[in-house]
Design a protein around this motif. Structure first.
Motif, mmCIF file in Angstrom:
data_model
loop_
_atom_site.group_PDB
_atom_site.id
_atom_site.type_symbol
_atom_site.label_atom_id
_atom_site.label_comp_id
_atom_site.label_asym_id
_atom_site.label_seq_id
_atom_site.Cartn_x
_atom_site.Cartn_y
_atom_site.Cartn_z
ATOM 1 N N TYR A 103 -60.554 66.575 -7.865
ATOM 2 C CA TYR A 103 -61.465 65.771 -8.621
ATOM 3 C C TYR A 103 -61.359 65.927 -10.077
ATOM 4 C CZ TYR A 103 -64.156 65.337 -4.234
ATOM 5 O OH TYR A 103 -64.542 65.034 -2.966
ATOM 6 N N TYR A 104 -61.365 65.052 -11.047
ATOM 7 C CA TYR A 104 -61.246 64.991 -12.536
ATOM 8 C C TYR A 104 -62.617 65.198 -13.028
ATOM 9 C CZ TYR A 104 -56.521 63.016 -11.897
ATOM 10 O OH TYR A 104 -55.345 62.516 -11.585
ATOM 11 N N GLY A 105 -62.710 65.943 -13.958
ATOM 12 C CA GLY A 105 -63.904 66.180 -14.851
ATOM 13 C C GLY A 105 -63.726 66.263 -16.005
ATOM 14 N N VAL A 106 -64.866 66.195 -16.919
ATOM 15 C CA VAL A 106 -64.736 66.340 -18.431
ATOM 16 C C VAL A 106 -64.978 67.804 -18.749
ATOM 17 C CG1 VAL A 106 -65.816 65.742 -20.755
ATOM 18 C CG2 VAL A 106 -65.602 63.940 -18.910
ATOM 19 N N ALA A 107 -64.062 68.415 -19.630
ATOM 20 C CA ALA A 107 -64.110 69.895 -19.614
ATOM 21 C C ALA A 107 -64.663 70.208 -21.148
ATOM 22 C CB ALA A 107 -62.646 70.640 -19.473
ATOM 23 N N MET A 108 -65.525 71.095 -20.832
ATOM 24 C CA MET A 108 -66.234 71.481 -22.309
ATOM 25 C C MET A 108 -66.344 73.069 -22.374
ATOM 26 S SD MET A 108 -69.145 68.759 -21.619
ATOM 27 C CE MET A 108 -68.738 68.522 -19.959
ATOM 28 N N GLN A 109 -67.092 73.532 -23.464
ATOM 29 C CA GLN A 109 -67.017 74.972 -23.519
ATOM 30 C C GLN A 109 -67.853 75.565 -22.669
ATOM 31 O OE1 GLN A 109 -67.594 76.500 -27.646
ATOM 32 N NE2 GLN A 109 -65.351 76.066 -28.225
ATOM 33 N N LYS A 110 -67.844 76.879 -22.184
ATOM 34 C CA LYS A 110 -68.731 77.276 -21.180
ATOM 35 C C LYS A 110 -69.904 77.381 -21.403
ATOM 36 C CE LYS A 110 -67.353 81.049 -18.557
ATOM 37 N NZ LYS A 110 -67.396 80.154 -17.303
ATOM 38 N N ASP A 135 -74.166 73.869 -22.585
ATOM 39 C CA ASP A 135 -75.007 73.454 -21.313
ATOM 40 C C ASP A 135 -75.617 72.317 -21.817
ATOM 41 O OD1 ASP A 135 -74.366 75.847 -20.641
ATOM 42 O OD2 ASP A 135 -76.460 76.633 -20.027
ATOM 43 N N ASP A 136 -76.122 71.933 -22.982
ATOM 44 C CA ASP A 136 -76.868 70.585 -23.532
ATOM 45 C C ASP A 136 -75.683 69.558 -23.345
ATOM 46 O OD1 ASP A 136 -75.548 71.874 -25.586
ATOM 47 O OD2 ASP A 136 -76.624 70.544 -26.903
ATOM 48 N N LEU A 137 -74.387 69.787 -23.785
ATOM 49 C CA LEU A 137 -73.464 68.794 -23.715
ATOM 50 C C LEU A 137 -73.110 68.686 -22.220
ATOM 51 C CD1 LEU A 137 -71.580 66.894 -25.595
ATOM 52 C CD2 LEU A 137 -69.782 68.715 -25.636
ATOM 53 N N VAL A 138 -72.859 69.457 -21.431
ATOM 54 C CA VAL A 138 -72.623 69.198 -20.034
ATOM 55 C C VAL A 138 -73.770 68.410 -19.342
ATOM 56 C CG1 VAL A 138 -72.158 70.229 -17.865
ATOM 57 C CG2 VAL A 138 -71.308 71.199 -19.929
ATOM 58 N N SER A 173 -68.133 68.751 -16.338
ATOM 59 C CA SER A 173 -68.984 67.655 -15.869
ATOM 60 C C SER A 173 -68.795 67.461 -14.425
ATOM 61 C CB SER A 173 -68.526 66.632 -16.466
ATOM 62 O OG SER A 173 -67.504 65.861 -16.010
ATOM 63 N N ALA A 174 -69.702 66.702 -13.708
ATOM 64 C CA ALA A 174 -69.661 66.196 -12.424
ATOM 65 C C ALA A 174 -68.163 65.463 -12.253
ATOM 66 C CB ALA A 174 -70.706 65.192 -12.023
ATOM 67 N N PRO A 175 -67.635 65.415 -11.096
ATOM 68 C CA PRO A 175 -66.526 64.414 -10.859
ATOM 69 C C PRO A 175 -66.471 63.068 -11.452
ATOM 70 C CG PRO A 175 -66.786 65.784 -8.819
ATOM 71 C CD PRO A 175 -68.198 65.775 -9.603
ATOM 72 N N TYR A 176 -65.410 62.423 -12.093
ATOM 73 C CA TYR A 176 -65.594 61.016 -12.319
ATOM 74 C C TYR A 176 -64.295 60.628 -11.557
ATOM 75 C CZ TYR A 176 -61.794 61.970 -15.870
ATOM 76 O OH TYR A 176 -60.613 62.339 -16.706
#
Length: 349
Positions: free
Chosen positions: A288-295, A298-301, A180-183
């Motif tokens: 920066y911390y971000g939320v990581a997801m599967q590559k 896309d919809d979840l990101v 995700s974008a940084p939080y």
């Protein structure tokens, strides 16, 4: 989905005794929770063509700059990944998230909170915000406690929908997961006993034993700098542990001389023990911390990025509320820990 030093005494945590309690919990959960496979064993990592894949990832990492900008633009639309989550039925209709249960004020279990000592902290607030948006229920979360080096395998193997665990966005990691974008913005920093002669990331570390978490940005940064003799070539990096909290215990036991981790996490460690403190200033560029997801999610990101936009703009229960509630008392300089600047979304596909 398949494929920051202490301003007073510790508030209600209990020092070393609570460390032992938290470590015991970690062992218990390790026994109860499913085992996450390591890299190279099944899942999305595979074995065939591994050398080719590794070479491609290395080239991609070398060409990467400003990785925290390599994310998709926000969107509130559903998609196949979100549909799969929303279509879970009964007790399984939950967002499955990899988190920490040992990082004070980020993701931890407070034994003095009463009840079942449920997970709480800054990262946990974010997880519940995401669940509320996607599933309409902030409590519709299945938390999976994972160690630092399990974060990427947990995503690649489809064991979790996402990881929210003080995870730094890096070029190397972008070859394996989407962010995700940084939080949150931070940087690497040294934690050491206040009575020691260590003054920061400098020659006072010469000959010292340093503890890091396996799979952490700190460890990779130290190994890189050690090759260049920065700050010294004879730092002992042999002590690696599953979680940063374990480093604090090693420090308290005198088994190591210092800990290196993200400054935000180091501040939380210092808040648990008044005899230790942050030494010097962050020695890396902003991280920066971000939320990581599967590559391919896309919809979840895009959805998480939209949630982050709304979370930051929320003046009542948003980013600032969570920061003030969990982190403000542990940070040395509040101005240093402002939210990341307005995100840029440079990834197009």
């Amino acid at each position: 989905m398949r494929a920051r030093r202490l301003r007073g005494g510790l508030r209600g945590w209990g020092g070393v005794g609570a460390m032992a309690f938290a470590c015991a919990l970690a062992v218990l959960f390790a026994l109860l929770l499913p085992l996450v496979r390591s890299h190279g064993e099944g899942g999305g990592t595979g074995t065939g063509g591994h050398g080719v894949a590794h070479g491609s990832q290395a080239r991609a990492a070398e060409e990467c700059t400003e990785p925290w900008k390599q994310t998709l633009s926000p969107s509130g639309a559903d998609g196949p990944t979100i549909d799969e989550i929303q279509n879970r039925r009964g007790e399984k209709r939950k967002l499955i998230v990899g988190v920490d249960q040992n990082s004070y004020r980020w993701g931890y279990r407070d034994p003095n909170s009463g009840g079942d000592a449920g997970l709480e902290g800054f990262d946990i607030d974010l997880v519940r915000r995401i669940a509320e948006d996607i599933l309409g229920d902030r409590n519709a979360v299945q938390f999976k406690a994972i160690t630092t080096d399990q974060r990427i395998p947990a995503i690649e193997d489809g064991w979790v929908d996402m990881v929210v665990r003080t995870m730094t966005i890096s070029c190397d990691r972008l070859t394996e997961v989407a962010f995700s974008a940084p939080y949150f913005k931070t940087g690497q920093q040294v934690l050491a006993p206040k009575s020691s002669g260590i003054t920061g990331y400098d020659k006072t570390l010469a000959g010292k034993k340093i503890c890091t978490a396996a799979g952490s940005t700190a460890l990779s940064t130290l190994k890189r700098d050690q090759k260049n003799g920065e700050p010294t070539a004879d730092v002992d990096l042999d002590t690696t542990v599953p979680n940063q909290l374990d480093c604090l215990v090693r420090l308290q036991l005198g088994e190591v001389d210092a800990v290196v981790t993200d400054g935000a996490l180091a501040a939380s460690l210092a808040a648990q023990d008044p005899t230790v403190g942050l030494r010097g200033t962050p020695f890396t560029d902003d991280e920066y911390y971000g939320v990581a997801m599967q590559k391919d999610a896309d919809d979840l990101v895009r959805r998480v990025n939209q949630i982050l936009v709304e979370w930051r703009a929320d003046d009542t229960r948003g980013w600032t509320y969570s920061y003030d509630r969990w982190l403000s008392q542990t940070m040395e300089d509040a101005a240093q820990w402002e939210p990341p600047e307005k995100p840029e979304y440079l990834r197009t596909s």
